[in-house]
Design a protein around this motif. Structure first.
Motif, PDB file in Angstrom:
ATOM      1  N   SER A   1       0.547  -1.332   0.058  1.00  0.00           N
ATOM      2  CA  SER A   1      -0.004   0.049   0.180  1.00  0.00           C
ATOM      3  C   SER A   1       1.108   0.889  -0.311  1.00  0.00           C
ATOM      4  O   SER A   1       2.020   1.149   0.168  1.00  0.00           O
ATOM      5  N   GLU A   2       0.662   2.021  -0.692  1.00  0.00           N
ATOM      6  CA  GLU A   2       0.597   3.599  -0.330  1.00  0.00           C
ATOM      7  C   GLU A   2       1.195   3.635   0.418  1.00  0.00           C
ATOM      8  O   GLU A   2       2.163   4.872   1.193  1.00  0.00           O
ATOM      9  N   ASP A   3      -0.081   4.020   1.066  1.00  0.00           N
ATOM     10  CA  ASP A   3       0.144   4.611   2.871  1.00  0.00           C
ATOM     11  C   ASP A   3       1.479   3.592   3.682  1.00  0.00           C
ATOM     12  O   ASP A   3       1.027   2.877   3.740  1.00  0.00           O
ATOM     13  N   PRO A   4       1.657   4.187   4.436  1.00  0.00           N
ATOM     14  CA  PRO A   4       3.186   3.587   5.879  1.00  0.00           C
ATOM     15  C   PRO A   4       2.200   2.947   6.148  1.00  0.00           C
ATOM     16  O   PRO A   4       2.312   1.595   6.605  1.00  0.00           O
ATOM     17  N   ALA A   5       1.090   3.232   6.947  1.00  0.00           N
ATOM     18  CA  ALA A   5       0.400   2.541   8.251  1.00  0.00           C
ATOM     19  C   ALA A   5      -0.023   1.389   7.773  1.00  0.00           C
ATOM     20  O   ALA A   5       0.238   0.709   8.166  1.00  0.00           O
ATOM     21  N   VAL A   6      -1.113   2.100   6.509  1.00  0.00           N
ATOM     22  CA  VAL A   6      -1.444  -0.220   6.624  1.00  0.00           C
ATOM     23  C   VAL A   6      -0.348  -1.244   5.778  1.00  0.00           C
ATOM     24  O   VAL A   6      -1.239  -2.131   6.394  1.00  0.00           O
ATOM     25  N   TYR A   7       0.187  -0.055   5.286  1.00  0.00           N
ATOM     26  CA  TYR A   7       1.410  -1.469   4.560  1.00  0.00           C
ATOM     27  C   TYR A   7       2.162  -1.480   5.539  1.00  0.00           C
ATOM     28  O   TYR A   7       1.957  -2.906   5.653  1.00  0.00           O
ATOM     29  N   ILE A   8       2.883  -1.178   6.986  1.00  0.00           N
ATOM     30  CA  ILE A   8       3.267  -1.488   8.136  1.00  0.00           C
ATOM     31  C   ILE A   8       2.373  -3.122   9.022  1.00  0.00           C
ATOM     32  O   ILE A   8       2.621  -3.426   9.296  1.00  0.00           O
ATOM     33  N   ALA A   9       0.931  -2.231   8.285  1.00  0.00           N
ATOM     34  CA  ALA A   9       0.187  -3.127   9.102  1.00  0.00           C
ATOM     35  C   ALA A   9      -0.004  -4.525   9.065  1.00  0.00           C
ATOM     36  O   ALA A   9      -0.283  -5.845   9.257  1.00  0.00           O
ATOM     37  N   ALA A  10      -0.095  -4.445   7.386  1.00  0.00           N
ATOM     38  CA  ALA A  10      -0.153  -5.710   6.652  1.00  0.00           C
ATOM     39  C   ALA A  10       1.405  -6.308   6.428  1.00  0.00           C
ATOM     40  O   ALA A  10       0.993  -7.672   6.551  1.00  0.00           O
ATOM     41  N   ALA A  11       1.513  -6.173   6.801  1.00  0.00           N
ATOM     42  CA  ALA A  11       4.452  -7.135   7.171  1.00  0.00           C
ATOM     43  C   ALA A  11       3.596  -7.846   8.289  1.00  0.00           C
ATOM     44  O   ALA A  11       3.976  -8.574   8.487  1.00  0.00           O
ATOM     45  N   LEU A  12       3.407  -6.982   8.867  1.00  0.00           N
ATOM     46  CA  LEU A  12       2.946  -7.342  10.790  1.00  0.00           C
ATOM     47  C   LEU A  12       2.268  -8.895  10.739  1.00  0.00           C
ATOM     48  O   LEU A  12       2.328  -9.043  11.307  1.00  0.00           O
ATOM     49  N   SER A  13       1.499  -8.974   9.310  1.00  0.00           N
ATOM     50  CA  SER A  13       0.830 -10.362   9.546  1.00  0.00           C
ATOM     51  C   SER A  13       1.081 -11.892  10.003  1.00  0.00           C
ATOM     52  O   SER A  13       2.836 -11.330   9.691  1.00  0.00           O
ATOM     53  N   PRO A  14       1.143 -12.297  10.162  1.00  0.00           N
ATOM     54  CA  PRO A  14      -0.748 -12.842  10.825  1.00  0.00           C
ATOM     55  C   PRO A  14      -0.708 -12.125  11.899  1.00  0.00           C
ATOM     56  O   PRO A  14      -1.773 -12.072  12.542  1.00  0.00           O
ATOM     57  N   ALA A  15      -0.128 -11.258  12.623  1.00  0.00           N
ATOM     58  CA  ALA A  15      -0.597 -10.266  13.978  1.00  0.00           C
ATOM     59  C   ALA A  15      -1.888  -9.763  13.857  1.00  0.00           C
ATOM     60  O   ALA A  15      -1.617  -8.600  12.766  1.00  0.00           O
ATOM     61  N   ASP A  16      -3.233  -8.876  14.513  1.00  0.00           N
ATOM     62  CA  ASP A  16      -3.703  -8.172  14.386  1.00  0.00           C
ATOM     63  C   ASP A  16      -3.263  -6.708  15.082  1.00  0.00           C
ATOM     64  O   ASP A  16      -2.518  -6.745  15.893  1.00  0.00           O
ATOM     65  N   VAL A  17      -3.048  -5.322  14.625  1.00  0.00           N
ATOM     66  CA  VAL A  17      -3.054  -4.432  14.429  1.00  0.00           C
ATOM     67  C   VAL A  17      -4.570  -3.449  14.978  1.00  0.00           C
ATOM     68  O   VAL A  17      -4.767  -3.205  14.007  1.00  0.00           O
ATOM     69  N   LEU A  18      -3.851  -2.817  16.043  1.00  0.00           N
ATOM     70  CA  LEU A  18      -4.561  -1.389  16.070  1.00  0.00           C
ATOM     71  C   LEU A  18      -4.868  -0.023  15.911  1.00  0.00           C
ATOM     72  O   LEU A  18      -5.679   0.385  15.542  1.00  0.00           O
ATOM     73  N   SER A  19      -3.151   0.082  15.982  1.00  0.00           N
ATOM     74  CA  SER A  19      -2.843   1.448  15.805  1.00  0.00           C
ATOM     75  C   SER A  19      -1.399   1.199  14.992  1.00  0.00           C
ATOM     76  O   SER A  19      -0.522   0.941  15.272  1.00  0.00           O
ATOM     77  N   VAL A  20      -0.872   2.332  13.917  1.00  0.00           N
ATOM     78  CA  VAL A  20       0.255   2.802  13.363  1.00  0.00           C
ATOM     79  C   VAL A  20       0.589   4.161  13.752  1.00  0.00           C
ATOM     80  O   VAL A  20      -0.377   4.549  13.065  1.00  0.00           O
ATOM     81  N   THR A  21       1.444   5.061  14.196  1.00  0.00           N
ATOM     82  CA  THR A  21       1.970   5.736  14.026  1.00  0.00           C
ATOM     83  C   THR A  21       3.240   6.811  13.976  1.00  0.00           C
ATOM     84  O   THR A  21       3.884   5.692  13.971  1.00  0.00           O
ATOM     85  N   THR A  22       3.066   7.135  12.667  1.00  0.00           N
ATOM     86  CA  THR A  22       4.860   6.932  12.002  1.00  0.00           C
ATOM     87  C   THR A  22       5.156   8.053  11.825  1.00  0.00           C
ATOM     88  O   THR A  22       4.403   9.594  12.379  1.00  0.00           O
ATOM     89  N   GLN A  23       6.635   8.357  11.306  1.00  0.00           N
ATOM     90  CA  GLN A  23       7.275   9.751  11.678  1.00  0.00           C
ATOM     91  C   GLN A  23       7.813   9.395  10.426  1.00  0.00           C
ATOM     92  O   GLN A  23       9.240   9.088   9.940  1.00  0.00           O
ATOM     93  N   GLU A  24       7.714  10.542   9.587  1.00  0.00           N
ATOM     94  CA  GLU A  24       8.102   9.899   8.622  1.00  0.00           C
ATOM     95  C   GLU A  24      10.054  10.553   8.052  1.00  0.00           C
ATOM     96  O   GLU A  24      10.604  10.082   7.522  1.00  0.00           O
TER      97      GLU A  24
END
Length: 407
Positions: A297-320
């Protein structure tokens, strides 16, 4: 008796028809161009003559005429009164024995018979020809395999070094086959190899070497997984699905990020295949290595949440700016998100290119005092110019002298 000697002399001459027939046969069997072989054999004949006549230089020429079926060798000599160098000069008397009209200063071209070559000279010619053929074969093999860099090839194990465990593989077929070495560092831990076994390998690099091209191969390179997916998934091969990134710890786990510009195509479903058949074939080739397929995904937060699969992610806070992020997961998912010995988090970081800090949901948020202090500092920085202006002393009005009262 005279006929026998004539036949023996004739057999020592270079038969043009046989010469060109042999050249054509080499071209058919080994793929070496005819022009290249004629050039090398010409060099061999010149080298052979120079072996017996060290003073000879550029005055030797070879005329190979395929149309007439002749190969003739000539030497040019200058006609002089006193011969200082017999390899380049000839006396007038000797020249007139062959050419009665010859005169001083003329250049005579005479044919050299190959039967006049000595044994050492003939061996030199043979070595030059063999060396030329080897160089041509090596050049062809290098060109063949250099075009296959970063590709997947299948080779057969011919030998295993009992000391180091390195395996030699025969890659290719026929004249274009070559030996490649699979070093222990490029082998997947836990895989066992035996002689005669066929193995898929990834060509990392092809180098030129004195003994022929050196093909560097690997079983641990992430490119191996990508090429396997290209073989199994037509959508990746034709570009409908694109592999954006791969992170791999060979023999254990691989994470693959895929994406498709076509909204009607599910990139993950295409890679998994019907009933998981496609990905199962790849896992089987990788000897049981686990493969996680995530959607890029172009959205880093969405991409990072998917990359940590199979774990569920509640939130991702990024610092560009720092390429870091803080990920919050449910308490019961923390160990799953981190993975065994941190593998899942490590692969996710490698896949996305972000530093990932994973926290459980029950972990306290950053202390309010710290936040207040940060906000206060920010406000102070913003108010500083205004404070400086307020602190600056007011300019006193200039004193105006009172005008004298009119008389």
């Amino acid at each position: 008796m005279a006929k026998r000697n004539a036949k023996a002399q004739k057999s020592n001459e270079l038969d043009g028809a046989e010469f060109f027939a042999a050249i054509r046969l080499i071209e058919q069997e080994k793929g070496i161009p005819k022009e290249y072989m004629i050039e090398k054999i010409t060099q061999a004949l010149v080298s052979a003559y120079k072996k017996d006549h060290e003073g000879a230089g550029d005055n030797i020429t070879v005329d190979a005429n395929e149309e007439l079926g002749t190969v003739r060798m000539f030497i040019r000599k200058n006609i002089v009164e006193v011969v200082d160098d017999p390899d380049t000069e000839m006396s007038l008397e000797e020249a007139r024995e062959k050419l009665p009209a010859a005169g001083l200063g003329d250049v005579v071209r005479m044919e050299i018979k190959t039967r006049d070559f000595g044994r050492i000279a003939a061996q030199t010619a043979r070595q030059v020809i063999i060396q030329g053929m080897r160089e041509a074969e090596r050049g062809m093999i290098y060109d063949e395999f250099s075009s296959k860099e970063h590709e997947l090839l299948t080779g057969m194990i011919t030998r295993i070094d009992p000391r180091s465990g390195g395996a030699s593989l025969r890659i290719g077929s026929g004249t274009e086959a070559t030996e490649a070495f699979l070093s222990p560092g490029e082998q997947v831990r836990g895989e066992s190899y035996v002689e005669g076994m066929r193995l898929k390998v990834y060509v990392v690099e092809v180098r030129r070497a004195n003994k022929g091209p050196q093909v560097l191969i690997s079983r641990t390179h992430p490119g191996l997984v990508k090429r396997l997916f290209e073989l199994e998934v037509p959508e990746i091969y034709d570009g409908t699905v694109e592999v954006k990134s791969i992170a791999r710890e060979a023999g254990s786990r691989t994470k693959l990020a895929v994406w498709s510009a076509d909204e009607n195509v599910d990139p993950i479903g295409a890679c998994v295949g019907p009933r998981g058949q496609r990905v199962n074939n790849i896992v089987e080739e990788l000897k049981g290595e686990k493969v996680d397929i995530v959607k890029w995904s172009e959205d880093p937060a969405v991409y990072i949440a998917a990359a940590l699969s199979p774990a569920d992610v509640l939130s991702v806070t990024t610092q560009e700016a720092a390429k870091t992020c803080r990920v919050v997961v449910p308490d019961d998912q923390l160990s799953l998100a981190i993975g065994k010995e941190g593998q899942n988090a490590r692969l996710a970081a490698k896949l996305t290119g972000w530093k990932i800090d994973i926290k459980p949901a029950s972990a306290p948020e950053p202390e309010e005092e710290d936040v207040l202090l940060e906000d206060e500092e920010a406000h102070l920085e913003e108010d500083a110019p205004a404070a400086e202006e307020a602190a600056a002393p007011e300019e006193e009005p200039e004193e105006v002298p009172e005008e004298a009262p009119e008389a």
